[in-house]
Structure formats: structure tokens, C-alpha cells
Design an enzyme around this catalytic site. Sequence first.
Site, PDB file in Angstrom:
ATOM      1  N   GLY A 180      22.289   9.654  32.663  1.00 47.93           N
ATOM      2  CA  GLY A 180      22.883  10.531  32.493  1.00 47.93           C
ATOM      3  C   GLY A 180      23.809  11.142  33.747  1.00 47.93           C
ATOM      4  CB  ALA A 236      26.717  19.076  36.391  1.00 51.48           C
ATOM      5  CE  LYS A 280      25.677  18.279  28.859  1.00 51.36           C
ATOM      6  NZ  LYS A 280      25.593  19.530  29.551  1.00 51.36           N
ATOM      7  CE  LYS A 338      17.066  26.202  32.328  1.00 51.07           C
ATOM      8  NZ  LYS A 338      17.243  24.778  32.606  1.00 51.07           N
ATOM      9  CG  ASN A 391      26.602  27.098  37.359  1.00 48.25           C
ATOM     10  OD1 ASN A 391      27.458  26.205  37.653  1.00 48.25           O
ATOM     11  ND2 ASN A 391      25.486  26.978  36.477  1.00 48.25           N
ATOM     12  NE  ARG A 392      34.529  28.091  34.760  1.00 48.85           N
ATOM     13  CZ  ARG A 392      35.431  27.492  35.346  1.00 48.85           C
ATOM     14  NH1 ARG A 392      35.163  26.567  36.138  1.00 48.85           N
ATOM     15  NH2 ARG A 392      36.431  28.219  35.680  1.00 48.85           N
ATOM     16  CB  SER A 393      26.139  28.621  31.382  1.00 47.18           C
ATOM     17  OG  SER A 393      26.860  28.230  30.037  1.00 47.18           O
ATOM     18  CD  GLU A 401      21.833  20.409  26.710  1.00 46.46           C
ATOM     19  OE1 GLU A 401      21.205  19.617  26.884  1.00 46.46           O
ATOM     20  OE2 GLU A 401      21.944  21.492  27.503  1.00 46.46           O
TER      21      GLU A 401
HETATM   22  O1  PAF Z   1      22.323  25.223  31.229  1.00 51.56           O
HETATM   23  C1  PAF Z   1      22.440  25.782  32.529  1.00 51.56           C
HETATM   24  O2  PAF Z   1      23.524  26.170  32.658  1.00 51.56           O
HETATM   25  C2  PAF Z   1      21.308  26.040  33.430  1.00 51.56           C
HETATM   26  O3  PAF Z   1      19.957  25.811  32.680  1.00 51.56           O
HETATM   27  C3  PAF Z   1      21.208  27.355  34.014  1.00 51.56           C
HETATM   28  C4  PAF Z   1      19.948  27.421  34.776  1.00 51.56           C
HETATM   29  C5  PAF Z   1      21.038  28.550  32.943  1.00 51.56           C
HETATM   30  C6  PAF Z   1      22.244  27.668  35.104  1.00 51.56           C
HETATM   31  O4  PAF Z   1      23.375  27.808  34.451  1.00 51.56           O
END
Ligand code: PAF
Length: 310
Positions: free
Chosen positions: A7, A10, A78, A188, A255-257, A270
Amino acid sequence: MKIAIIGPGAMGLFFAVRLQGGGQEVWLLDYRPERCARLQRHGISLVSLEGLESRFALNVADDPQDIGTCDLVLVMVKAHQTEAVSPCLPCLLRPEGVALTLQNGIGNLESMAAALGPERLLAGVTMLGVTKMDVGRIRHAGQGPVLIGQPPGSQVTAVELTAIIAALRQAGLDCQAAPDIITVLWDKLLINVGINPVTALTRLRNGQLMIVPEAWRVVAAAVQEAWEVAMAAGLNPSADPLARVRRVCEATAANRSSMLQDILARRRTEIDAINGQIVLQGREFGLTTPVNALLTDLIKSLESGLTGGD
Ligand code: PAF
């Protein structure tokens, strides 16, 4: 240790660069030949948390036969691709090798066990934030731990687990063993259930979610429903899941998720393995999960590609 990473998203690229930097022999498996050729030619560019960009040459192959057998295979595709890539696990692993999933969502372990059996499997989660900027170009956008452990049926020994944790630590990752990995996967999941669809729908970055009360209310409602499903399933998720979501948003604020990245790149998301699983599992226990059902339907509407604006 010889390690294959399946994979080139990122997270897969990030782990490949870090593990190679930690002294391991790393191979990246990219099933798309043109992208594989590009990664072979140009390598991978990583922008650090401090904004410094460095380029790395990596071993990349589009055919598992070119990689040979490995000590460790990280599955980082994914969630909806796990079933398709799992049949290559038996050919990539030495008999005493280990396959480790570090993916979002529920259902990955089951697909891997169907192809390999449960004996040589480990499962894990990562709370890191990594943004894909272009093919082969990523940005480290948030710190977070990596937790790994033996799921039910795994015969990976404590000594083997410790060696894998040591390799991940040598790569500069904050890796720890998790005795109850199924609860960790659900913890998670509760984080992804809130952050991922709401950022994908609103285009907010993780850190911005907390400062928009309307967005945060939707996050809270989705996480509460998912927590109730986890409890009904007899799991023991960590108390105060919203406080955990907040901590991840703070640590990965820029971050962009991954789901927002997928929507922006017009890729399938997903959602089925995240909020869709909450709806399905809730139904089994007679629980309705209207917020997760609505988020699932809205993300699927975006995935249809029929939206007008960019
Ligand atoms: O899917 C994601 O983006 C990651 O699991 C997380 C930890 C929410 C960070 O963006």
C-alpha cells in the site's frame, strides 16, 4: 529484518521511509505498475513536522515475486482493498514471518485470516497524521503512538512481538505492545467514526473540528452511538472516548484526515469499514445508530462523484 509494505498511501510511504531509515531492508508493493515505475524513478519525498523536505530512494515492486519472502509484511492499503491484496500474503511471508495490519476500520483481520490463517497475524493501530500531497510526496502532520498486539488465534510469540516493536522504535516511532488489541482497534474506530466523516464532509482539518461547535456536536453524537455499540458487543472501550478524540485532533491538528484526503482525490473512502460497521453491528444488537447511518449515506453520496463543485 526484511519488511514488505503493501500500500503506497500516505501511511504506507511514511512507514517505508522511517523503517528504512531505522536500518531495515524495506520493500514497497504497489500493484499499479505506472505508479510503481514513478516511485522507482523519483523516490519518495517526506516533509517533516518542522517543514523540511527530504527525498529517499526505496525498493518498489508491483509484483510480490520480485520482492521474495519477508520477515514482516505490513498491510496498509485502504480497508476495502484488504480482501483483494490478502492472497499475496502467503507468497510474501517466510514460514515464521508475521503479517501486521495497521489500517483503519473493522474487518481487515478477518480478510487476512481468510488468506493466511490467524496464526501469524498481528494487529495494530496508529494515531499518526500523514498527508499525501502528491504521488510519492507526503507530509508528516501529527504525532501519535503505534500500538500492536496479538489478536485471538495469533501464535506470534511475545519475543517476536518485542522484536517487531524494537524495529518500529528504531524507526523513531512511539510503538508499544497492547495486551487487548481488539479493544484498541475499537478505541481507534471510535476516533475515526467521529473525525473522518465530519472532516470529509466539512473539509475541516482535524484541529479545526474542535473550534466549530456544530461540527464537534456531530462528532460527539457519532462517537457516543459507536461507544454504545461497542458496549453492547461486550467490549470494554476506554471511558470518555470524546476526550480521546480531542487529544488526537490536537496532536494531528494540521492533518487532513484520510477520509478527507480520499474525498478530495475522488477516491473511494473507508466509510463502510468505519461508520458503516457501527450501523451494521448496532443492528445486530437492536441498536439504532441514526447519526452514523446519516454520515455513511452522506459520504457515499459524495463518493458517487456526482457533486457539482470542486
Ligand atoms: O484516518 C486518519 O486520518 C487517522 O486515523 C487519524 C488518526 C484520524 C488522523 O487523521
